[in-house]
Motif scaffolding. Structure first.
Motif, short mmCIF file in Angstrom:
data_model
loop_
_atom_site.label_atom_id
_atom_site.label_comp_id
_atom_site.label_asym_id
_atom_site.label_seq_id
_atom_site.Cartn_x
_atom_site.Cartn_y
_atom_site.Cartn_z
N PRO A 152 -44.75 49.60 -33.78
CA PRO A 152 -45.90 49.90 -34.06
C PRO A 152 -47.17 49.48 -35.24
N ASP A 153 -46.72 49.03 -35.47
CA ASP A 153 -47.98 48.32 -36.74
C ASP A 153 -47.91 46.99 -36.28
N ALA A 154 -47.34 46.51 -35.64
CA ALA A 154 -47.24 45.17 -35.35
C ALA A 154 -48.82 44.57 -35.34
N GLU A 155 -49.94 45.33 -34.51
CA GLU A 155 -50.93 44.56 -34.23
C GLU A 155 -51.71 44.97 -36.16
N ARG A 156 -51.26 45.37 -36.52
CA ARG A 156 -52.24 45.84 -37.91
C ARG A 156 -51.45 45.00 -38.89
N ARG A 157 -50.38 44.78 -38.90
CA ARG A 157 -49.52 43.47 -39.95
C ARG A 157 -50.42 42.25 -39.54
N ALA A 158 -50.45 41.65 -37.95
CA ALA A 158 -50.40 40.92 -37.85
C ALA A 158 -52.47 40.44 -38.63
N ALA A 159 -53.54 41.31 -38.09
CA ALA A 159 -54.90 41.74 -38.49
C ALA A 159 -54.91 40.89 -39.83
N LEU A 160 -53.76 41.59 -40.53
CA LEU A 160 -53.72 41.73 -42.35
C LEU A 160 -53.15 40.09 -43.01
N VAL A 161 -52.53 40.09 -42.23
CA VAL A 161 -52.49 38.75 -42.17
C VAL A 161 -53.87 37.28 -41.80
N GLY A 162 -54.53 37.75 -40.78
CA GLY A 162 -55.27 36.94 -40.10
C GLY A 162 -55.99 37.01 -41.12
N SER A 163 -56.34 38.41 -41.58
CA SER A 163 -57.60 38.15 -42.64
C SER A 163 -57.20 37.41 -44.02
N GLN A 164 -55.84 37.26 -44.40
CA GLN A 164 -56.08 36.85 -45.76
C GLN A 164 -55.52 35.26 -45.45
N ILE A 165 -55.73 34.83 -44.43
CA ILE A 165 -55.18 33.28 -44.00
C ILE A 165 -56.76 33.10 -43.75
N VAL A 166 -57.32 33.43 -43.17
CA VAL A 166 -58.75 32.66 -42.73
C VAL A 166 -59.99 33.21 -44.13
N GLY A 167 -59.47 34.52 -44.98
CA GLY A 167 -59.98 34.21 -46.14
C GLY A 167 -59.57 33.19 -47.06
N LEU A 168 -58.57 33.32 -47.14
CA LEU A 168 -58.17 32.43 -47.46
C LEU A 168 -59.01 31.13 -47.34
N MET A 169 -59.12 30.20 -45.95
CA MET A 169 -59.70 28.77 -45.97
C MET A 169 -61.36 29.07 -46.69
N VAL A 170 -61.66 30.09 -45.96
CA VAL A 170 -63.09 30.31 -45.97
C VAL A 170 -63.53 29.93 -47.88
N THR A 171 -62.64 30.73 -49.08
CA THR A 171 -63.04 31.33 -50.26
C THR A 171 -62.24 29.22 -50.68
N ARG A 172 -61.56 28.67 -50.27
CA ARG A 172 -61.50 27.54 -51.02
C ARG A 172 -62.42 26.48 -50.58
N TYR A 173 -62.51 26.50 -49.71
CA TYR A 173 -63.01 25.45 -48.71
C TYR A 173 -64.61 25.43 -48.29
N VAL A 174 -64.94 26.42 -47.82
CA VAL A 174 -66.38 27.11 -47.65
C VAL A 174 -67.40 26.92 -48.95
N LEU A 175 -66.54 28.24 -49.15
CA LEU A 175 -67.80 28.60 -50.52
C LEU A 175 -67.28 28.41 -51.90
N GLU A 176 -65.90 27.25 -52.30
CA GLU A 176 -65.44 26.53 -53.04
C GLU A 176 -65.52 27.53 -54.55
N LEU A 177 -65.16 29.11 -53.98
CA LEU A 177 -64.90 30.40 -55.15
C LEU A 177 -64.11 29.41 -56.51
N PRO A 178 -64.80 29.51 -57.76
CA PRO A 178 -63.84 29.19 -58.52
C PRO A 178 -63.20 30.62 -59.37
N PRO A 179 -62.23 30.46 -59.43
CA PRO A 179 -60.60 29.71 -59.39
C PRO A 179 -60.32 28.85 -58.52
#
Length: 208
Positions: A152-179
């Motif tokens: 029943p919570d599969a879509e919610r779990r998928a959205a959380l995983v997606g937010s973590q992956i996209v957020g990781l790409m943006v903070t590390r490679y686009v914003l280059e947020l230290p550390p």
């Protein structure tokens, strides 16, 4: 005697040159550069064609509209994310760190990172391009993850995983947020992997 003319070197606009098998790839590369430099609104088919060294009609021949071309370029930053559902085919209890490591190791390649960063910058700067990304992520990533997780919570779990992956790409490679930008891959995997794992299989709080 009738005059004999040499065969015309002109070709129909909008059709690939004979033997020019790299035209499509050049157009995509040019689109990445234009979208990255000028954003979605500023980039034009004519400018992309000029950068690629082809007719504008050839761009339309391969890709149709600017929306279609932009969607094709999104494959660069989403390449690792779109592979996530395949990773879930194995043991779900170890998938979190596996996913994070795969995404990071893909983005650590300099050529891939340059292209991905250019497109992500264009995406975050424009509402229209953002909506195109949302549609692609929902269809190609989140939907497939939810199908694998079921429940029943599969879509919610998928959205959380997606937010973590996209957020990781943006903070590390686009914003280059230290550390975050300078942290070793192993350190990020150790820190973020368990969070992704919890989103996949662990307990979640009540929905907001």
């Amino acid at each position: 005697m009738p005059e004999h003319r040499a065969p015309s070197s002109r070709r129909r606009r909008g059709r690939p040159r004979g033997g020019d098998s790299g035209a499509r790839e050049r157009i995509v590369d040019a689109a990445v550069a234009e979208f990255g430099a000028r954003g979605y609104d500023g980039a034009t088919i004519r400018a992309i064609a000029a950068r690629a060294g082809v007719d504008a009609a050839l761009v339309h021949h391969y890709f149709g509209t600017k929306d279609d071309l932009f969607t094709a370029t999104i494959d660069a930053p989403l390449g690792p994310a779109k592979a996530v559902p395949g990773m879930l085919a194995g043991d779900l209890d170890t998938a979190g760190e596996r996913i994070v490591r795969y995404v990071l190791e893909t983005w650590e390649d300099p050529a891939f990172r340059r292209r991905g960063v250019a497109i992500l910058r264009a995406i975050v700067a424009n509402r229209r391009s953002t909506s195109l990304l949302v549609g692609l992520v929902s269809r190609e990533v989140l939907g497939r993850i939810a199908d694998r997780l079921e429940g029943p919570d599969a879509e919610r779990r998928a959205a959380l995983v997606g937010s973590q992956i996209v957020g990781l790409m943006v903070t590390r490679y686009v914003l280059e947020l230290p550390p975050m930008a300078s942290a070793p891959v192993d350190d990020i995997v150790a820190a973020v992997g368990p969070t992704v794992q919890r989103y996949l299989t662990g307990p979640l709080g009540p929905p907001p």
